[in-house]
Design a protein around this motif. Structure first.
Motif, PDB file in Angstrom:
ATOM      1  N   SER A  72       0.846  -1.128   0.051  1.00  0.00           N
ATOM      2  CA  SER A  72       0.096  -0.042   0.237  1.00  0.00           C
ATOM      3  C   SER A  72       0.745   1.764  -0.039  1.00  0.00           C
ATOM      4  N   ALA A  73       0.408   2.276  -0.736  1.00  0.00           N
ATOM      5  CA  ALA A  73       0.995   3.553  -1.162  1.00  0.00           C
ATOM      6  C   ALA A  73       0.467   4.976  -0.317  1.00  0.00           C
ATOM      7  N   ILE A  74       1.793   5.222   0.942  1.00  0.00           N
ATOM      8  CA  ILE A  74       0.745   6.262   1.573  1.00  0.00           C
ATOM      9  C   ILE A  74       1.451   7.701   0.833  1.00  0.00           C
ATOM     10  N   SER A  75       1.161   8.743   1.049  1.00  0.00           N
ATOM     11  CA  SER A  75       1.583   9.876   0.825  1.00  0.00           C
ATOM     12  C   SER A  75       2.640  10.234   2.381  1.00  0.00           C
ATOM     13  N   SER A  76       3.383  11.342   2.037  1.00  0.00           N
ATOM     14  CA  SER A  76       4.444  11.277   3.127  1.00  0.00           C
ATOM     15  C   SER A  76       4.814  12.953   2.912  1.00  0.00           C
ATOM     16  N   ALA A  77       5.896  12.906   4.055  1.00  0.00           N
ATOM     17  CA  ALA A  77       6.217  14.972   3.705  1.00  0.00           C
ATOM     18  C   ALA A  77       7.102  14.657   2.573  1.00  0.00           C
ATOM     19  N   GLY A  78       8.244  13.669   2.848  1.00  0.00           N
ATOM     20  CA  GLY A  78       8.911  13.640   1.167  1.00  0.00           C
ATOM     21  C   GLY A  78      10.007  12.584   1.798  1.00  0.00           C
ATOM     22  N   SER A  79      11.356  12.440   1.400  1.00  0.00           N
ATOM     23  CA  SER A  79      11.527  11.997   1.700  1.00  0.00           C
ATOM     24  C   SER A  79      13.095  11.437   3.026  1.00  0.00           C
ATOM     25  N   THR A  80      13.447  12.979   3.219  1.00  0.00           N
ATOM     26  CA  THR A  80      13.807  12.810   5.011  1.00  0.00           C
ATOM     27  C   THR A  80      12.503  12.050   5.577  1.00  0.00           C
ATOM     28  N   GLU A  81      11.260  12.336   6.158  1.00  0.00           N
ATOM     29  CA  GLU A  81      10.518  11.701   6.874  1.00  0.00           C
ATOM     30  C   GLU A  81      10.558  10.152   6.680  1.00  0.00           C
ATOM     31  N   ASN A  82      10.681   9.724   4.904  1.00  0.00           N
ATOM     32  CA  ASN A  82      10.505   8.505   4.578  1.00  0.00           C
ATOM     33  C   ASN A  82      11.137   6.958   5.541  1.00  0.00           C
ATOM     34  N   VAL A  83      12.849   7.656   5.582  1.00  0.00           N
ATOM     35  CA  VAL A  83      13.794   7.147   5.997  1.00  0.00           C
ATOM     36  C   VAL A  83      13.296   7.211   7.799  1.00  0.00           C
ATOM     37  N   LYS A  84      12.967   8.189   8.841  1.00  0.00           N
ATOM     38  CA  LYS A  84      12.760   8.202   9.588  1.00  0.00           C
ATOM     39  C   LYS A  84      11.467   7.154   9.902  1.00  0.00           C
ATOM     40  N   ALA A  94      10.241   2.382   0.617  1.00  0.00           N
ATOM     41  CA  ALA A  94      10.137   4.339   0.007  1.00  0.00           C
ATOM     42  C   ALA A  94      10.667   4.595  -1.066  1.00  0.00           C
ATOM     43  N   ILE A  95      10.244   5.301  -1.319  1.00  0.00           N
ATOM     44  CA  ILE A  95      11.236   6.016  -2.650  1.00  0.00           C
ATOM     45  C   ILE A  95      11.905   7.298  -2.067  1.00  0.00           C
ATOM     46  N   LEU A  96      13.388   7.342  -1.925  1.00  0.00           N
ATOM     47  CA  LEU A  96      14.177   8.188  -1.982  1.00  0.00           C
ATOM     48  C   LEU A  96      14.883   9.398  -2.955  1.00  0.00           C
ATOM     49  N   GLN A  97      14.972  10.150  -2.174  1.00  0.00           N
ATOM     50  CA  GLN A  97      15.358  11.482  -3.380  1.00  0.00           C
ATOM     51  C   GLN A  97      17.199  10.895  -3.180  1.00  0.00           C
ATOM     52  N   GLY A  98      17.926  11.589  -3.601  1.00  0.00           N
ATOM     53  CA  GLY A  98      19.702  10.634  -4.436  1.00  0.00           C
ATOM     54  C   GLY A  98      20.109  11.487  -3.068  1.00  0.00           C
ATOM     55  N   LEU A  99      19.841  13.066  -2.843  1.00  0.00           N
ATOM     56  CA  LEU A  99      20.876  12.914  -2.302  1.00  0.00           C
ATOM     57  C   LEU A  99      20.325  12.664  -0.390  1.00  0.00           C
ATOM     58  N   VAL A 100      19.368  12.544  -0.260  1.00  0.00           N
ATOM     59  CA  VAL A 100      18.399  12.779   1.310  1.00  0.00           C
ATOM     60  C   VAL A 100      19.119  10.701   1.091  1.00  0.00           C
ATOM     61  N   ALA A 101      19.001  10.005   0.252  1.00  0.00           N
ATOM     62  CA  ALA A 101      19.469   8.741   0.938  1.00  0.00           C
ATOM     63  C   ALA A 101      21.178   8.472   0.491  1.00  0.00           C
ATOM     64  N   GLN A 102      22.008   9.167   0.064  1.00  0.00           N
ATOM     65  CA  GLN A 102      23.535   9.165   0.012  1.00  0.00           C
ATOM     66  C   GLN A 102      23.533  10.033   1.771  1.00  0.00           C
TER      67      GLN A 102
END
Length: 342
Positions: A72-84, A94-102
């Motif tokens: 199931s896909a959920i919305s969030s504040a974005g990559s930084t919150e996704n890591v948390k 999670a889908i993570l932006q490249g910079l946040v992933a690094q």
């Protein structure tokens, strides 16, 4: 496992985040073999959310009945919150932006207090985020990214708090010599930022997303007469990268957006599909295989998925999950040692 607030996120696909049998072993009315996972994305106005919904839908259609795997896909504040959310096991994908992933992999930037995120594994690069800096035309002097200095004292949206866009801004602006503290900063997701550009309550923002981005389409459909893109050239890319090589030069093709008659030269950054290391190898294998064997299905839902390419999978800041490695080896892909799980 902690429960996330449904007031803040939209759940798609019917499976609740608390029903994560593969990692909790909790009781459920579902058959014992069923595994239900959560994929966290970003705000609904960008590319992450619709691509996440496309991936979740694909898994549901192809694997729920045959393998008992549901996402199931959920919305969030974005990559930084996704890591948390992944660290707390409120999300398993999670889908993570490249910079946040690094930053997450190295424990730098927004993760310097918590350290490297050892629980995260890679599956595949997805698509490229295009920097889409949109400003009021009154701020445009050269047409290049350096014109952001003309927004000092004016309202600029940094993105939602905790988003990958906010993290991107905090890294990118110092590299470019832009003092964002001189702007009147607001913190909005893509949809609200688009609306604010249209009604003139902000004078600029950046939409880091795949093409086309719904929020940008909306803004240019309604206010293209007074909105402009700021462009990058090779020199700008070199400055923007700082000590990295994350960004590269690309073009937003003409007519991607309403009233956009010329190509726009800009910076691009890869996004990644990530997974918790605790998700079973067999499940990640089936999901990885399903993605690459059904790319036309995804392409028909969102154009950004056309950039998913088996030839690009051996990259990223995290070790690959064993399930992904198994599939790639079956397809003859050579995996660098640094990307092999330990």
């Amino acid at each position: 496992m902690k429960r996330f607030s449904m007031r803040r996120r939209t759940l798609v696909g019917g499976a609740a985040a608390a029903t994560v049998l593969a990692t909790t072993g909790g009781a459920s009315a579902q058959p014992a073999a069923a595994r239900s996972f959560v994929l966290t994305t970003a705000t609904t106005g960008g590319t992450y959310y619709p691509v996440g919904v496309a991936l979740a839908t694909l898994v549901k259609v192809k694997l729920q009945a045959s393998k008992g795997i549901d996402v199931s896909a959920i919305s969030s504040a974005g990559s930084t919150e996704n890591v948390k959310l992944m660290r707390e096991n409120q999300a398993q994908f999670a889908i993570l932006q490249g910079l946040v992933a690094q930053f997450a992999a190295t424990g730098e930037g927004p993760f310097k207090d918590v350290g490297p995120q050892k629980n995260i594994r890679g599956i595949t690069p997805l698509w490229y985020n295009y920097s889409q800096f949109v400003v009021d035309s009154s701020a445009v002097k050269t047409g290049r990214i350096g014109d952001l200095v003309n927004l000092y004292g004016k309202k600029y949206s940094m993105g939602a708090r905790g988003s990958g866009l906010e993290t991107m801004h905090l890294w990118l602006f110092p590299n470019l010599g832009i003092d964002y503290t001189k702007m009147d900063l607001v913190y909005q997701g893509y949809g609200p930022s688009s609306e604010s550009l249209q009604n003139g309550t902000i004078q600029g923002t950046n939409f880091e997303a795949g093409l086309p981005t719904g929020a940008v389409t909306q803004a240019f459909a309604r206010a293209a007469n007074r909105l402009k893109f700021l462009e990058f050239n090779g020199e700008d890319i070199k400055k923007a990268n700082g000590t990295t090589d994350l960004l590269s030069l690309a073009k937003i093709p003409a007519n991607t957006y309403p009233n956009q008659t010329a190509d726009v030269s800009t910076a691009v950054l890869p996004n990644f599909l990530a997974v918790n290391a605790s998700v079973p190898e067999a499940d990640v294998y089936e999901i990885t295989k399903t993605i690459f064997e059904n790319l036309p299905f995804l392409n028909n839902i969102h154009g950004a998925t056309k950039e998913i390419d088996l030839k690009r999978v051996a990259t990223g800041p995290f070790p690959l999950h064993p399930g992904a490695v198994k599939y790639y080896r079956e397809k003859g892909i050579e995996i660098p040692q640094r990307l092999l799980p330990t």
